[in-house]
Write a protein that holds these residues in place. Structure first.
Motif, PDB file in Angstrom:
ATOM      1  N   ARG A 268      -0.432  14.871  56.792  1.00 40.34           N
ATOM      2  CA  ARG A 268       0.519  14.078  57.603  1.00 40.34           C
ATOM      3  C   ARG A 268       1.928  14.670  57.510  1.00 40.34           C
ATOM      4  NH1 ARG A 268      -2.740   9.515  56.086  1.00 40.34           N
ATOM      5  NH2 ARG A 268      -1.597   9.224  54.125  1.00 40.34           N
ATOM      6  N   ASN A 269       2.291  15.096  56.313  1.00 42.68           N
ATOM      7  CA  ASN A 269       3.644  15.614  56.096  1.00 42.68           C
ATOM      8  C   ASN A 269       3.856  16.992  56.723  1.00 42.68           C
ATOM      9  OD1 ASN A 269       4.366  13.328  54.648  1.00 42.68           O
ATOM     10  ND2 ASN A 269       3.779  14.233  52.680  1.00 42.68           N
ATOM     11  N   MET A 270       2.791  17.636  57.113  1.00 42.08           N
ATOM     12  CA  MET A 270       2.929  18.973  57.674  1.00 42.08           C
ATOM     13  C   MET A 270       3.554  18.965  59.072  1.00 42.08           C
ATOM     14  SD  MET A 270       2.282  21.418  55.636  1.00 42.08           S
ATOM     15  CE  MET A 270       3.206  20.352  54.505  1.00 42.08           C
ATOM     16  N   LEU A 271       3.524  17.809  59.757  1.00 43.75           N
ATOM     17  CA  LEU A 271       4.173  17.757  61.070  1.00 43.75           C
ATOM     18  C   LEU A 271       5.683  17.921  60.917  1.00 43.75           C
ATOM     19  CD1 LEU A 271       4.176  17.382  64.088  1.00 43.75           C
ATOM     20  CD2 LEU A 271       4.182  14.894  63.730  1.00 43.75           C
ATOM     21  N   SER A 272       6.280  17.166  60.021  1.00 46.55           N
ATOM     22  CA  SER A 272       7.727  17.310  59.819  1.00 46.55           C
ATOM     23  C   SER A 272       8.057  18.670  59.220  1.00 46.55           C
ATOM     24  CB  SER A 272       8.236  16.188  58.909  1.00 46.55           C
ATOM     25  OG  SER A 272       7.587  16.229  57.648  1.00 46.55           O
ATOM     26  N   HIS A 273       7.141  19.187  58.375  1.00 45.19           N
ATOM     27  CA  HIS A 273       7.329  20.533  57.811  1.00 45.19           C
ATOM     28  C   HIS A 273       7.425  21.563  58.938  1.00 45.19           C
ATOM     29  CE1 HIS A 273       6.929  23.776  54.839  1.00 45.19           C
ATOM     30  NE2 HIS A 273       6.034  24.337  55.653  1.00 45.19           N
ATOM     31  N   LEU A 274       6.581  21.422  59.935  1.00 49.67           N
ATOM     32  CA  LEU A 274       6.605  22.334  61.077  1.00 49.67           C
ATOM     33  C   LEU A 274       7.852  22.116  61.928  1.00 49.67           C
ATOM     34  CD1 LEU A 274       2.878  22.234  62.281  1.00 49.67           C
ATOM     35  CD2 LEU A 274       4.128  24.282  61.613  1.00 49.67           C
ATOM     36  N   GLU A 275       8.123  20.860  62.224  1.00 49.07           N
ATOM     37  CA  GLU A 275       9.241  20.554  63.119  1.00 49.07           C
ATOM     38  C   GLU A 275      10.585  20.992  62.514  1.00 49.07           C
ATOM     39  OE1 GLU A 275       7.427  16.677  65.498  1.00 49.07           O
ATOM     40  OE2 GLU A 275       8.574  16.375  63.649  1.00 49.07           O
ATOM     41  N   ASP A 276      10.704  20.875  61.196  1.00 53.67           N
ATOM     42  CA  ASP A 276      11.972  21.220  60.537  1.00 53.67           C
ATOM     43  C   ASP A 276      12.057  22.695  60.153  1.00 53.67           C
ATOM     44  OD1 ASP A 276      12.515  18.528  60.722  1.00 53.67           O
ATOM     45  OD2 ASP A 276      11.968  18.089  58.643  1.00 53.67           O
ATOM     46  N   MET A 277      11.014  23.436  60.384  1.00 51.62           N
ATOM     47  CA  MET A 277      10.987  24.841  59.946  1.00 51.62           C
ATOM     48  C   MET A 277      11.969  25.677  60.779  1.00 51.62           C
ATOM     49  SD  MET A 277       7.726  27.448  59.744  1.00 51.62           S
ATOM     50  CE  MET A 277       6.944  26.456  58.457  1.00 51.62           C
TER      51      MET A 277
END
Length: 988
Positions: free
Chosen positions: A826-835
């Motif tokens: 679930r946390n990987m979406l924000s990880h991607l978006e903030d990358m």
């Protein structure tokens, strides 16, 4: 000469085929350095070896050296963020790891060449200013303990520790090397010991430049590499410590003449004997240990193994010299026992002494040494190139052991002849110096002791004097004699001239109703080696569980029957393998080209004339039955991987189904089955290496003509050549398959998110997403949450279908771990978006470099081509095509891929989980809930703790057959190139 370098060695002996440049250095701080310049490399690599290991643990802290190795990865003064080093290597196309041995510790990494300096800078801090933070120390203890728990049910680890336990208690070899929660946490706290302080003391005492060796491989010139190393490592402190050595043998006289009966976890049977001897490492230019080991371990006519097979007592035998640590050595013989052989262990040892007596009765024979010398020199001359990481890792400890000039050629160039050392070792191999271990389940009834760290049951007793006396008077045996001259040793190494129409990729050079031949002449590796692959496709091989068992028995018995003849070829660099698959039989022959046709002719002739030996049949039937039963003792993650494949593959017979039909496997059935499977099949061939087109066709003719003469072959129908398909999961599904394991304390979770069929676009997006989450997954689930030692994330591709899978082997309850994995995803979406865009580009560049990395060996390139052929996709330029598309991918594409297939609310999400629940004592599913599962405070039970978030509604799989019958199948991936399906030209 730089004032930081006190010695430089440029005359390092290398192979004629080796195009790399080498230099040895001794820095002012006495660190030894090996530099390797390779302008063509697509990966750089480095390794550091410290001449101290687990034998130097403080007596009150077993496992401290191993714990120190773990801790160096978790932050330094210059780079304090715990995952900085591993994140950096992961983002730049590399990986890193380390290993603690009894007498040394090795750290290594690889990286894209342009980032070598930055990686080396981070690496150097391990040996300059590690942090050993209190928080990381507390958490990483769990990883060390989890690693130990993984090993507790491994027979190899149990036997090794029992050997150490039974030595002189005052010798460091007696120690428990890996450590666990008790030795590094609970026990020290009870005694008021601060383990972090002890880590700092250990590092301060032993991590000294004068017992370190560094090896670095890069694109840069030797001078540039030297400047880099001096800049980064010259400040490592020289504490003038002496690398410990243990010349006093760990086994005293009172430990000799003993027999240990050991109860294994798996149903295995082995006889192990060892004789203590001196450290032979100084005699590497004459190879005395190899001389004896090659003769005692020979498998040809007149060998110990051949005599044991004739009696029905054994299937395999290994012999050789080994060093448990600096200063001492062993000569050992390990014999795999049949059920009958277990009754005759004393006679087997008697036979070994008879062979040793034969070697002792006359001086060592120079011709055997010369043959060994010639084979070793040939191997060195045409040595396959290794991957930079494994190459540098293997070299760095050799820098500690050998002069710089011999770092590459040690044990290959046997320029010395020392028969007196051979005689000395042989004279030490006597009944009075023997230690015997017999491993078998039958000793459960007599075992009266337990090894403390692995709880291994055993019985230790002195060998009766009458038995020792019979071995002293063993004499000689008429069954045993020395091997004949090896006629398979190549005598020419010429390369075939290039064909005028040489192709970049494999091409079809012959196509009939029965045979299709793919050929690729090597124009890259330019070694006198060729790989031959033959896929004998037959629908009978996997028709039902009985047919599968018959096919397996056929391949095993055939390999066994040819072993005496083919062993000489194997020694001379010619390897062969016959194995059964779901689709038939695969025969592979690889190695030096010159006499390859002789081995191939013998294999096919023997295949056509094969007769079953009733005695060997019964032995292999019993052995195969045990192998099927022993699957229950494999690691939990192996169970998870296996059952997921069973659930998703169109046709898959389970171990239980195979085992249930073993009583139907008879000699009569097998004798009737063999001509059936050979008479109706398709042969797909691939010839790759030092051959021209005509030579390739000649080799295939050997196979086709022999088989045609022996059996009336007929072609298969087109649909009989279709591959298995993969189960198609429906949108929004969330399946769960539960199994239990009562052997290992650890449980396991494998979650698979099916992402559909392989295409250029989906392959690249899945690869890139898996690459992006690899380091965060390990850092979050392994380093921070300490869920378990084994944490893996990556792709699963099978039958043209692919998806993302995450595996965690843990002492926590599987339902809890499943939710932790879901939370991470679930946390990987924000990880991607903030990358940041720059970081995303790093991932793309890293993945592109990994995909474009050239195979270092002919055999690796052959495997890649062969995989495309056997999968019937024929996409030989896959890496270049997909990397070209990768360069066009935007971050928004990966986010869209995630939202479409992996997000928790994705309409097209396809999730299936396999939970392996431990019901062993202390396991997550045992009746006595002793394990904490949440921050070390909440007890584990058959159900997850109440504080665990409720997972999305799952659908349990209660019956595999019902589950599979309710689903359709994905279609097969169509060939990348335009190729006519076999059989389409044949008239009905």
């Amino acid at each position: 000469m730089s004032d930081m370098v006190v010695k430089r060695v440029d005359d390092i002996i290398k192979s004629e085929e080796d195009k790399r440049s080498y230099r040895g250095l001794v820095l002012r701080n006495q660190m030894k350095v090996l530099l390797v310049s390779d302008s063509s490399t697509d990966k750089s690599a480095a390794a550091m070896d410290i001449n101290v290991g687990s034998l130097s643990d403080p007596d009150h802290l077993p496992g401290l050296a191993h714990f120190c190795e773990h801790m160096l990865f978790l932050g330094t003064e210059k780079y304090p963020i715990e995952n900085d080093y591993m994140k950096f290597t992961s983002q730049h196309g590399g990986m890193s790891n380390a290993t603690t041995f009894p007498d040394h510790t090795n750290y290594y990494f690889d990286i894209l060449p342009e980032h070598l300096h930055s990686a080396l800078d981070r690496f150097a801090q391990f040996f300059l200013h590690p942090l050993f933070t209190e928080s990381a120390t507390e958490r990483e203890l769990n990883a060390v303990n989890s690693e130990h728990e993984k090993n507790v049910s491994s027979d190899n680890w149990r036997l090794y520790q029992l050997d150490r336990h039974s030595c002189d208690p005052s010798h460091p070899f007696h120690k428990f090397g890996t450590g666990n929660k008790m030795t590094l946490d609970i026990g020290p706290k009870e005694r008021g010991i601060d383990v972090r302080d002890e880590l700092l003391k250990f590092h301060a005492q032993w991590y000294s430049a004068n017992i370190m060796s560094l090896a670095v491989l890069g694109k840069e010139s030797l001078d540039e590499l030297e400047a880099m190393v001096v800049e980064l490592f010259a400040d490592v402190e020289n504490k003038n410590v002496e690398a410990p050595s243990w010349p006093v043998h760990p086994f005293k006289a009172e430990q000799m003449g003993t027999c240990t009966q050991v109860v294994p976890v798996k149903d295995i049977r082995n006889l192990n004997i060892v004789f203590p001897c001196e450290d032979l490492s100084q005699y590497y230019e004459s190879g005395p240990g190899d001389y004896i080991g090659n003769l005692v371990g020979h498998e040809g006519p007149g060998s110990i193994l051949s005599a044991l097979k004739e009696k029905g007592w054994s299937n395999k035998l290994y012999a050789g010299y080994k060093e448990p640590h600096r200063g001492t050595g062993f000569f050992g013989v390990s014999v795999d026992l049949t059920e009958e052989g277990l009754k005759h262990t004393d006679e087997i040892i008697l036979m070994i002494f008879q062979y040793l007596n034969m070697l002792k009765q006359s001086p060592p024979i120079r011709t055997y040494h010369d043959e060994q010398r010639d084979i070793a020199a040939m191997t060195f001359r045409f040595k396959d190139k290794e991957s930079p990481r494994s190459y540098i890792e293997s070299l760095t400890h050799k820098v500690q052991e050998y002069p710089f000039e011999h770092v590459l050629c040690n044990h290959y160039l046997l320029t010395d002849w020392r028969p007196e050392i051979i005689t000395q070792v042989l004279e030490n191999c006597t009944p009075d110096n023997i230690r015997v271990a017999i491993i078998a389940k039958k000793f459960e009834a007599v075992a009266d002791q337990r090894e403390p760290w692995y709880n291994t049951p055993y019985k230790l007793f002195r060998i009766p004097e009458t038995t020792l006396e019979s071995w002293r008077n063993a004499g000689l045996s008429k069954e045993l004699h020395l091997p004949e001259k090896n006629d398979f040793i190549p005598d020419e190494f010429d390369l075939y001239p290039a064909d005028k129409d040489i192709t970049e990729h494999p091409a079809i050079v012959k196509d009939t109703a029965i045979t299709r031949v793919w050929f690729k002449q090597d124009d890259n590796y330019l070694l006198p080696k060729t790989n031959l692959m033959f896929d004998f496709v037959s629908p009978l091989a996997y028709l039902d569980p009985l047919s599968c068992n018959l096919t397996h028995m056929f391949t095993q018995l055939f390999r066994d029957s040819l072993n005496q003849y083919a062993y000489a070829a194997e020694l001379a660099g010619l390897n062969w393998e016959l194995s059964n698959t779901k689709y038939g039989l695969i025969l592979s022959v690889g190695g030096f080209s010159t006499k390859q046709h002789l081995l191939l002719e013998k294999i096919i002739q023997s295949l056509c004339e094969f007769k079953i030996d009733p005695k060997r049949f019964e032995i292999y039937k019993e052995n195969y039955t045990r192998t099927l039963k022993n699957f229950s003792a494999e690691q939990p993650y192996q169970h998870a991987v296996y059952y997921l494949a069973v659930l998703l593959t169109e046709h898959s017979w389970t171990k239980q189904e195979l085992l249930a039909t073993m009583d139907q496997v008879t000699i009569d059935r097998l004798e009737a089955f063999i001509p059936q499977i050979l008479s109706k099949m398709h042969i797909e061939c691939f010839i790759h290496g030092n051959a021209n087109k005509q030579k390739a066709l000649d080799l295939v003719d050997i196979v086709e003509n022999r088989l045609s003469e022996a059996v009336r072959m007929s072609p298969l129908l087109p649909r009989q050549l279709l591959l298995n398909r993969e189960l198609k999961l429906e949108d929004g599904c969330n399946y769960l398959y539960n199994i239990q394991n009562d052997i290992h304390k650890s449980s396991c979770v494998e979650i698979y998110y099916q992402c559909g069929m392989q295409t250029k676009q989906s392959n690249v997006l899945l690869d890139l997403f898996a690459h992006i989450i690899q380091e965060p997954c390990f850092n979050e689930l392994r380093t921070k949450q300490q869920l378990g030692y084994i944490v893996f994330s990556g792709m699963r591709r099978s039958n043209g279908v692919q998806g993302l899978r995450i595996i965690v082997q843990s002492d926590r309850h599987p339902e809890y771990v499943d939710e932790r994995i879901e939370e991470f995803l679930r946390n990987m979406l924000s990880h991607l978006e903030d990358m940041p865009a720059a970081e995303f580009q790093k991932h793309k560049d890293s993945l592109a470099a990994q995909r474009l990395e050239k195979p270092k060996q002919l055999s690796m390139q052959s495997y890649i081509f062969w995989s495309e052929i056997t999968s019937q996709q024929y996409h030989f330029d896959r890496a270049n095509v997909e990397v070209e598309y990768l360069r066009t991918v935007e971050k928004s594409d990966v986010i869209a891929f995630y939202k479409q297939l992996l997000a928790e609310d994705a309409a097209q999400r396809h999730k299936i989980s396999v939970h392996v629940l431990s019901t062993a004592e202390g396991g997550a599913g045992c009746d006595n809930p002793a394990h904490s599962v949440l921050n070390g405070n909440v007890e584990n039970n058959l159900t997850p703790p109440a504080t665990t978030p409720s997972p999305k509604q799952t659908t349990p799989i209660n019956d595999i057959t019902v589950f599979k019958s309710a689903h359709g199948m994905h279609p097969l991936v169509q060939p990348y190139m335009n190729i006519t399906r076999k059989g389409n030209k044949c008239k009905l």
